[in-house]
Design a protein around this motif. Structure first.
Motif, PDB file in Angstrom:
ATOM      1  N   VAL A  74      -7.949 -20.414  47.208  1.00  0.00           N
ATOM      2  CA  VAL A  74      -8.606 -21.342  48.124  1.00  0.00           C
ATOM      3  C   VAL A  74     -10.090 -21.482  47.784  1.00  0.00           C
ATOM      4  N   ALA A  75     -10.744 -20.407  47.346  1.00  0.00           N
ATOM      5  CA  ALA A  75     -12.159 -20.486  46.976  1.00  0.00           C
ATOM      6  C   ALA A  75     -12.349 -21.440  45.799  1.00  0.00           C
ATOM      7  N   PHE A  76     -11.444 -21.396  44.837  1.00  0.00           N
ATOM      8  CA  PHE A  76     -11.542 -22.292  43.678  1.00  0.00           C
ATOM      9  C   PHE A  76     -11.258 -23.736  44.064  1.00  0.00           C
ATOM     10  N   VAL A  77     -10.327 -23.955  44.971  1.00  0.00           N
ATOM     11  CA  VAL A  77     -10.042 -25.317  45.430  1.00  0.00           C
ATOM     12  C   VAL A  77     -11.251 -25.901  46.136  1.00  0.00           C
ATOM     13  N   VAL A  78     -11.849 -25.114  47.026  1.00  0.00           N
ATOM     14  CA  VAL A  78     -13.017 -25.591  47.779  1.00  0.00           C
ATOM     15  C   VAL A  78     -14.167 -25.924  46.835  1.00  0.00           C
ATOM     16  N   TYR A  79     -14.498 -25.016  45.932  1.00  0.00           N
ATOM     17  CA  TYR A  79     -15.617 -25.262  45.021  1.00  0.00           C
ATOM     18  C   TYR A  79     -15.300 -26.369  44.008  1.00  0.00           C
ATOM     19  N   ALA A  80     -14.054 -26.513  43.612  1.00  0.00           N
ATOM     20  CA  ALA A  80     -13.688 -27.610  42.708  1.00  0.00           C
ATOM     21  C   ALA A  80     -13.886 -28.955  43.400  1.00  0.00           C
ATOM     22  N   LEU A  81     -13.492 -29.036  44.663  1.00  0.00           N
ATOM     23  CA  LEU A  81     -13.676 -30.281  45.414  1.00  0.00           C
ATOM     24  C   LEU A  81     -15.163 -30.593  45.603  1.00  0.00           C
ATOM     25  N   ALA A 113     -19.359 -19.615  41.352  1.00  0.00           N
ATOM     26  CA  ALA A 113     -19.531 -19.539  42.803  1.00  0.00           C
ATOM     27  C   ALA A 113     -18.199 -19.224  43.484  1.00  0.00           C
ATOM     28  N   ALA A 114     -17.129 -19.823  42.990  1.00  0.00           N
ATOM     29  CA  ALA A 114     -15.801 -19.562  43.558  1.00  0.00           C
ATOM     30  C   ALA A 114     -15.391 -18.110  43.349  1.00  0.00           C
ATOM     31  N   GLN A 115     -15.618 -17.588  42.143  1.00  0.00           N
ATOM     32  CA  GLN A 115     -15.236 -16.194  41.883  1.00  0.00           C
ATOM     33  C   GLN A 115     -16.095 -15.234  42.701  1.00  0.00           C
ATOM     34  N   GLY A 117     -17.101 -15.922  45.656  1.00  0.00           N
ATOM     35  CA  GLY A 117     -16.424 -16.002  46.957  1.00  0.00           C
ATOM     36  C   GLY A 117     -15.151 -15.169  46.972  1.00  0.00           C
ATOM     37  N   VAL A 118     -14.406 -15.205  45.892  1.00  0.00           N
ATOM     38  CA  VAL A 118     -13.191 -14.384  45.766  1.00  0.00           C
ATOM     39  C   VAL A 118     -13.549 -12.910  45.890  1.00  0.00           C
ATOM     40  N   LEU A 119     -14.614 -12.504  45.213  1.00  0.00           N
ATOM     41  CA  LEU A 119     -15.049 -11.111  45.265  1.00  0.00           C
ATOM     42  C   LEU A 119     -15.284 -10.684  46.719  1.00  0.00           C
ATOM     43  N   TRP A 120     -15.927 -11.541  47.494  1.00  0.00           N
ATOM     44  CA  TRP A 120     -16.185 -11.230  48.897  1.00  0.00           C
ATOM     45  C   TRP A 120     -14.887 -11.185  49.700  1.00  0.00           C
ATOM     46  N   LEU A 121     -14.019 -12.170  49.497  1.00  0.00           N
ATOM     47  CA  LEU A 121     -12.755 -12.189  50.233  1.00  0.00           C
ATOM     48  C   LEU A 121     -11.922 -10.934  49.952  1.00  0.00           C
ATOM     49  N   VAL A 122     -11.916 -10.499  48.702  1.00  0.00           N
ATOM     50  CA  VAL A 122     -11.148  -9.315  48.323  1.00  0.00           C
ATOM     51  C   VAL A 122     -11.785  -8.046  48.901  1.00  0.00           C
TER      52      VAL A 122
END
Length: 166
Positions: A74-81, A113-115, A117-122
């Motif tokens: 989801v982080a990659f989808v948001v930042y890609a958009l 930026a997405a990764q 965000g992933v780091l934080w979510l994990v």
């Protein structure tokens, strides 16, 4: 640029429990500093862009030491958009010779930026959450700063651009 030195000084002793992450963050900070120096020169935009692109790749490597790449899609989808929307607004003003480098840069910036965000979510709920949240915030701020820089360069002058881009 003094802000970059401050960031390097602050980050240098941190992350000792994950030496590979610390090493790659340091590489990213050094490349970011080089990018800042290049951007001071009248003809330094492309070398600066390449330095920052390499910095984002280093940050991506760092941020995958504790979380698999795109572990939270989801982080990659948001930042890609977001990246696509911003690029669609900038594209008409980007000179033909810079289109491929700018496109590559936007992809790397959004992925970094997405990764982050992933780091934080994990890391949520763990001892590493604060550092991971700071990385996510840093990725977001980097994207915001570079967006302002890009609009200032390729679209229309941004009032007080140098202040906001910091």
């Amino acid at each position: 640029m003094s802000l970059r030195f401050s960031a390097i000084a602050w980050a240098w002793p941190r992350g000792g429990d994950v030496p590979a992450m610390r090493r790659w963050v340091r590489v990213g900070l050094a490349l970011s500093l080089a990018g800042d120096v290049f951007l001071m020169w009248p003809e330094g935009f492309l070398p600066g862009l390449v330095s920052f692109l390499l910095a984002h790749l280093a940050y991506i490597v760092a941020f995958t030491r504790n979380a698999r790449l795109a572990a939270r899609p989801v982080a990659f989808v948001v930042y890609a958009l977001i990246g696509a929307a911003l690029l669609s607004q900038l594209w008409p003003g980007v000179p033909q010779a810079l289109r491929v480098p700018v496109l590559a840069y936007v992809v790397c910036l959004a992925a970094m930026a997405a990764q982050a965000g992933v780091l934080w979510l994990v890391a949520r709920g763990s001892a590493e959450e604060l550092l991971a949240r700071n990385a996510a915030l840093g990725g977001l701020l980097f994207m915001m700063s570079d967006t302002l820089l890009a609009f200032n360069k390729f679209s229309a002058p941004v009032p007080l651009a140098s202040l906001w881009i910091l």
